[in-house]
Design a protein around this motif. Structure first.
Motif, PDB file in Angstrom:
ATOM      1  N   ILE A 169     -10.545  -2.187 -45.871  1.00 64.46           N
ATOM      2  CA  ILE A 169      -9.578  -1.884 -44.808  1.00 64.46           C
ATOM      3  C   ILE A 169     -10.178  -0.883 -43.832  1.00 64.46           C
ATOM      4  O   ILE A 169     -10.092  -1.043 -42.605  1.00 64.46           O
ATOM      5  CB  ILE A 169      -8.270  -1.330 -45.410  1.00 64.46           C
ATOM      6  N   VAL A 170     -10.807   0.154 -44.369  1.00 58.83           N
ATOM      7  CA  VAL A 170     -11.422   1.177 -43.515  1.00 58.83           C
ATOM      8  C   VAL A 170     -12.580   0.581 -42.725  1.00 58.83           C
ATOM      9  O   VAL A 170     -12.706   0.800 -41.513  1.00 58.83           O
ATOM     10  CB  VAL A 170     -11.899   2.371 -44.363  1.00 58.83           C
ATOM     11  N   ALA A 171     -13.440  -0.197 -43.389  1.00 57.28           N
ATOM     12  CA  ALA A 171     -14.621  -0.751 -42.728  1.00 57.28           C
ATOM     13  C   ALA A 171     -14.245  -1.673 -41.575  1.00 57.28           C
ATOM     14  O   ALA A 171     -14.951  -1.736 -40.564  1.00 57.28           O
ATOM     15  CB  ALA A 171     -15.488  -1.496 -43.733  1.00 57.28           C
ATOM     16  N   GLU A 172     -13.141  -2.370 -41.683  1.00 56.16           N
ATOM     17  CA  GLU A 172     -12.746  -3.320 -40.651  1.00 56.16           C
ATOM     18  C   GLU A 172     -11.775  -2.718 -39.637  1.00 56.16           C
ATOM     19  O   GLU A 172     -11.264  -3.431 -38.775  1.00 56.16           O
ATOM     20  CB  GLU A 172     -12.153  -4.564 -41.316  1.00 56.16           C
ATOM     21  N   THR A 173     -11.567  -1.415 -39.729  1.00 56.55           N
ATOM     22  CA  THR A 173     -10.756  -0.711 -38.734  1.00 56.55           C
ATOM     23  C   THR A 173     -11.652  -0.253 -37.589  1.00 56.55           C
ATOM     24  O   THR A 173     -12.646   0.418 -37.817  1.00 56.55           O
ATOM     25  CB  THR A 173     -10.067   0.516 -39.364  1.00 56.55           C
ATOM     26  N   PRO A 174     -11.347  -0.593 -36.355  1.00 56.03           N
ATOM     27  CA  PRO A 174     -12.184  -0.187 -35.219  1.00 56.03           C
ATOM     28  C   PRO A 174     -12.278   1.340 -35.120  1.00 56.03           C
ATOM     29  O   PRO A 174     -11.263   2.036 -35.275  1.00 56.03           O
ATOM     30  CB  PRO A 174     -11.467  -0.777 -34.001  1.00 56.03           C
ATOM     31  N   PRO A 175     -13.467   1.877 -34.882  1.00 51.73           N
ATOM     32  CA  PRO A 175     -13.607   3.323 -34.696  1.00 51.73           C
ATOM     33  C   PRO A 175     -12.705   3.822 -33.572  1.00 51.73           C
ATOM     34  O   PRO A 175     -12.526   3.157 -32.549  1.00 51.73           O
ATOM     35  CB  PRO A 175     -15.088   3.481 -34.331  1.00 51.73           C
ATOM     36  N   GLY A 176     -12.125   5.007 -33.781  1.00 52.80           N
ATOM     37  CA  GLY A 176     -11.185   5.569 -32.829  1.00 52.80           C
ATOM     38  C   GLY A 176      -9.737   5.249 -33.141  1.00 52.80           C
ATOM     39  O   GLY A 176      -8.828   5.804 -32.521  1.00 52.80           O
ATOM     40  N   THR A 177      -9.528   4.356 -34.113  1.00 53.62           N
ATOM     41  CA  THR A 177      -8.177   3.981 -34.512  1.00 53.62           C
ATOM     42  C   THR A 177      -7.617   4.994 -35.517  1.00 53.62           C
ATOM     43  O   THR A 177      -8.338   5.457 -36.400  1.00 53.62           O
ATOM     44  CB  THR A 177      -8.172   2.586 -35.146  1.00 53.62           C
ATOM     45  N   THR A 178      -6.352   5.318 -35.380  1.00 54.13           N
ATOM     46  CA  THR A 178      -5.697   6.224 -36.328  1.00 54.13           C
ATOM     47  C   THR A 178      -5.007   5.413 -37.420  1.00 54.13           C
ATOM     48  O   THR A 178      -4.239   4.490 -37.121  1.00 54.13           O
ATOM     49  CB  THR A 178      -4.660   7.112 -35.617  1.00 54.13           C
ATOM     50  N   ILE A 179      -5.312   5.733 -38.663  1.00 51.57           N
ATOM     51  CA  ILE A 179      -4.623   5.114 -39.787  1.00 51.57           C
ATOM     52  C   ILE A 179      -3.852   6.198 -40.535  1.00 51.57           C
ATOM     53  O   ILE A 179      -4.229   7.373 -40.517  1.00 51.57           O
ATOM     54  CB  ILE A 179      -5.596   4.395 -40.746  1.00 51.57           C
ATOM     55  N   ASN A 180      -2.759   5.817 -41.157  1.00 49.72           N
ATOM     56  CA  ASN A 180      -1.940   6.754 -41.925  1.00 49.72           C
ATOM     57  C   ASN A 180      -2.182   6.536 -43.413  1.00 49.72           C
ATOM     58  O   ASN A 180      -1.957   5.436 -43.930  1.00 49.72           O
ATOM     59  CB  ASN A 180      -0.456   6.553 -41.603  1.00 49.72           C
ATOM     60  N   VAL A 208      -5.438   9.831 -39.994  1.00 53.61           N
ATOM     61  CA  VAL A 208      -6.892  10.018 -39.932  1.00 53.61           C
ATOM     62  C   VAL A 208      -7.440   9.131 -38.817  1.00 53.61           C
ATOM     63  O   VAL A 208      -7.117   7.944 -38.741  1.00 53.61           O
ATOM     64  CB  VAL A 208      -7.577   9.648 -41.258  1.00 53.61           C
ATOM     65  N   VAL A 209      -8.276   9.705 -37.958  1.00 48.95           N
ATOM     66  CA  VAL A 209      -8.932   8.942 -36.898  1.00 48.95           C
ATOM     67  C   VAL A 209     -10.272   8.436 -37.435  1.00 48.95           C
ATOM     68  O   VAL A 209     -11.169   9.225 -37.743  1.00 48.95           O
ATOM     69  CB  VAL A 209      -9.160   9.798 -35.636  1.00 48.95           C
ATOM     70  N   ILE A 210     -10.401   7.134 -37.564  1.00 47.51           N
ATOM     71  CA  ILE A 210     -11.597   6.523 -38.149  1.00 47.51           C
ATOM     72  C   ILE A 210     -12.775   6.627 -37.181  1.00 47.51           C
ATOM     73  O   ILE A 210     -12.626   6.424 -35.966  1.00 47.51           O
ATOM     74  CB  ILE A 210     -11.324   5.046 -38.500  1.00 47.51           C
ATOM     75  N   ALA A 211     -13.949   6.965 -37.715  1.00 40.94           N
ATOM     76  CA  ALA A 211     -15.184   7.014 -36.929  1.00 40.94           C
ATOM     77  C   ALA A 211     -16.043   5.803 -37.277  1.00 40.94           C
ATOM     78  O   ALA A 211     -15.698   5.005 -38.151  1.00 40.94           O
ATOM     79  CB  ALA A 211     -15.939   8.305 -37.214  1.00 40.94           C
ATOM     80  N   GLU A 212     -17.169   5.665 -36.581  1.00 37.69           N
ATOM     81  CA  GLU A 212     -18.074   4.552 -36.867  1.00 37.69           C
ATOM     82  C   GLU A 212     -19.060   4.938 -37.958  1.00 37.69           C
ATOM     83  O   GLU A 212     -19.594   6.035 -37.990  1.00 37.69           O
ATOM     84  CB  GLU A 212     -18.840   4.146 -35.608  1.00 37.69           C
ATOM     85  N   LEU A 213     -19.298   4.042 -38.878  1.00 38.72           N
ATOM     86  CA  LEU A 213     -20.255   4.270 -39.953  1.00 38.72           C
ATOM     87  C   LEU A 213     -21.638   4.580 -39.381  1.00 38.72           C
ATOM     88  O   LEU A 213     -22.095   3.914 -38.433  1.00 38.72           O
ATOM     89  CB  LEU A 213     -20.337   3.037 -40.854  1.00 38.72           C
TER      90      LEU A 213
END
Length: 355
Positions: free
Chosen positions: A320-331, A345-350
């Motif tokens: 789920i995290v890996a396929e979330t675009p960077p800059g997207t906020t997940i709860n 949490v604002v996801i960053a790029e690997l």
């Protein structure tokens, strides 16, 4: 009398049936031929056709290509003569307009890449992009109406399925090896371990890398990748080979074609799976300056939900995290000291760690 009449009726009916069959056989010669072929030929039982996978190979084989990658060394230590190092591999034509999937290690750092079809045609190939985590690369040749590997988007492989590995081992020409799927892999973007791959016992040798793994219908099951390796050289491991599952390979290819690379979301935690029958995972480490660190996630947090998705295990959460675009906020829903919390949490790029 009634019993005798009934027996007489049965005998007459059977006689009429036999007589009708004899007349039909006499009037239609083809029936005599079919009857003879289905029972006996010259007094001997006919042999059953041998089991063969030739149909599958004929469907898939033309779309499996030979790949030759050349590194040109122009170092001064070799004086005026440049030395070429050519590597051997295989590839799979995924699109009639020239997109080819192969392993990244087949074309890594190559100065020239040539693709040879089974009909003898040769093309120069351009590297469109690659993904080091799955060891996949996408090549493009300038051609149309190429033979394409049969594909089925809803294909799901199972342990025990018979598979055929098609490639060019040791430059012997197109070769087929047969085996079964020993264990199935996942189709998410997160994992970089052997668990992500299909495990099978169809032999993969040098030159097979990047070739096709197909089922008995000739449909693409995966991209042949590697042989199992480990640190202990004294153990003689046999019959353990790996392929990237078709669904994952196709997903990677589409992302490379669209974006030139594969962009993965990154959270920045180490995890531990909860015991069986328990949902979620426990955070065991938080990477400094990571999205998790900046959001305030802590060691010991028990994560049970991401957005509205209940977490069943670690691989699901990482996908789920890996396929979330960077800059997207997940709860992220979690328990901390028996208190339920929801932390954005604002996801960053690997591989891109913010400073």
């Amino acid at each position: 009398m009634k019993l005798l009449d009934f027996i007489k009726y049965i005998v007459q009916s059977a006689s009429y049936g036999v007589l009708a069959a004899v007349i039909l056989i006499l009037l239609v010669p083809e029936l005599r031929t079919q009857l003879a072929n289905s029972t006996f030929v010259q007094g001997e039982p006919t042999e059953e056709a041998p089991l063969s996978y030739a149909k599958a190979v004929n469907r898939a084989g033309p779309a499996v290509v030979n790949i030759y990658s050349t590194d040109i060394n122009n170092s001064r230590s070799y004086a005026r003569t440049a030395r070429n190092n050519t590597r051997l591999g295989s590839g799979v034509i995924m699109d009639a307009n020239g997109y080819i999937l192969t392993n990244y290690h087949v074309v890594q750092n190559a100065d020239l890449v040539s693709v040879w079809l089974q009909n003898g045609q040769r093309y120069d190939a351009v590297l469109i992009g690659f993904d080091i985590f799955t060891d996949l690369a996408v090549l493009k040749v300038e051609a149309t109406n190429l033979p394409v590997i049969p594909q089925r988007e809803d294909l799901d492989s199972l342990s025990g399925d018979v598979v055929l590995a098609i490639g060019n081992p040791l430059n012997l020409g197109q070769t087929v090896t047969q085996g079964i799927i020993s264990a199935i892999g996942r189709n998410g973007l997160s994992s970089t371990s052997y668990l992500q791959f299909l495990q099978m016992d169809a032999a993969i040798n040098e030159g097979n890398s990047g070739g096709a793994l197909v089922n008995t219908n000739g449909e693409l099951v995966g991209i042949n990748s590697r042989k199992f390796t480990q640190r202990n050289p004294q153990l003689n491991v046999q019959g353990i080979f790996f392929a990237v599952p078709y669904k994952l390979a196709n997903k990677i290819m589409q992302k490379i074609i669209e974006q030139g690379r594969v962009i993965r979301g990154w959270l920045g935690v180490d995890t531990r799976q909860l015991p069986a029958n328990n949902k979620g995972f426990i955070i065991t480490a938080v990477t400094p300056n990571s999205p998790a660190f900046k959001a305030g996630l802590k060691i010991g947090d028990l994560v049970y939900q991401i957005d509205d998705i209940a977490i069943t295990d670690v691989p699901q959460a990482l996908d789920i995290v890996a396929e979330t675009p960077p800059g997207t906020t997940i709860n992220i829903g979690l328990y901390r000291k028996n208190q339920a919390l929801t932390i954005p949490v604002v996801i960053a790029e690997l591989n891109t760690i913010p400073k």
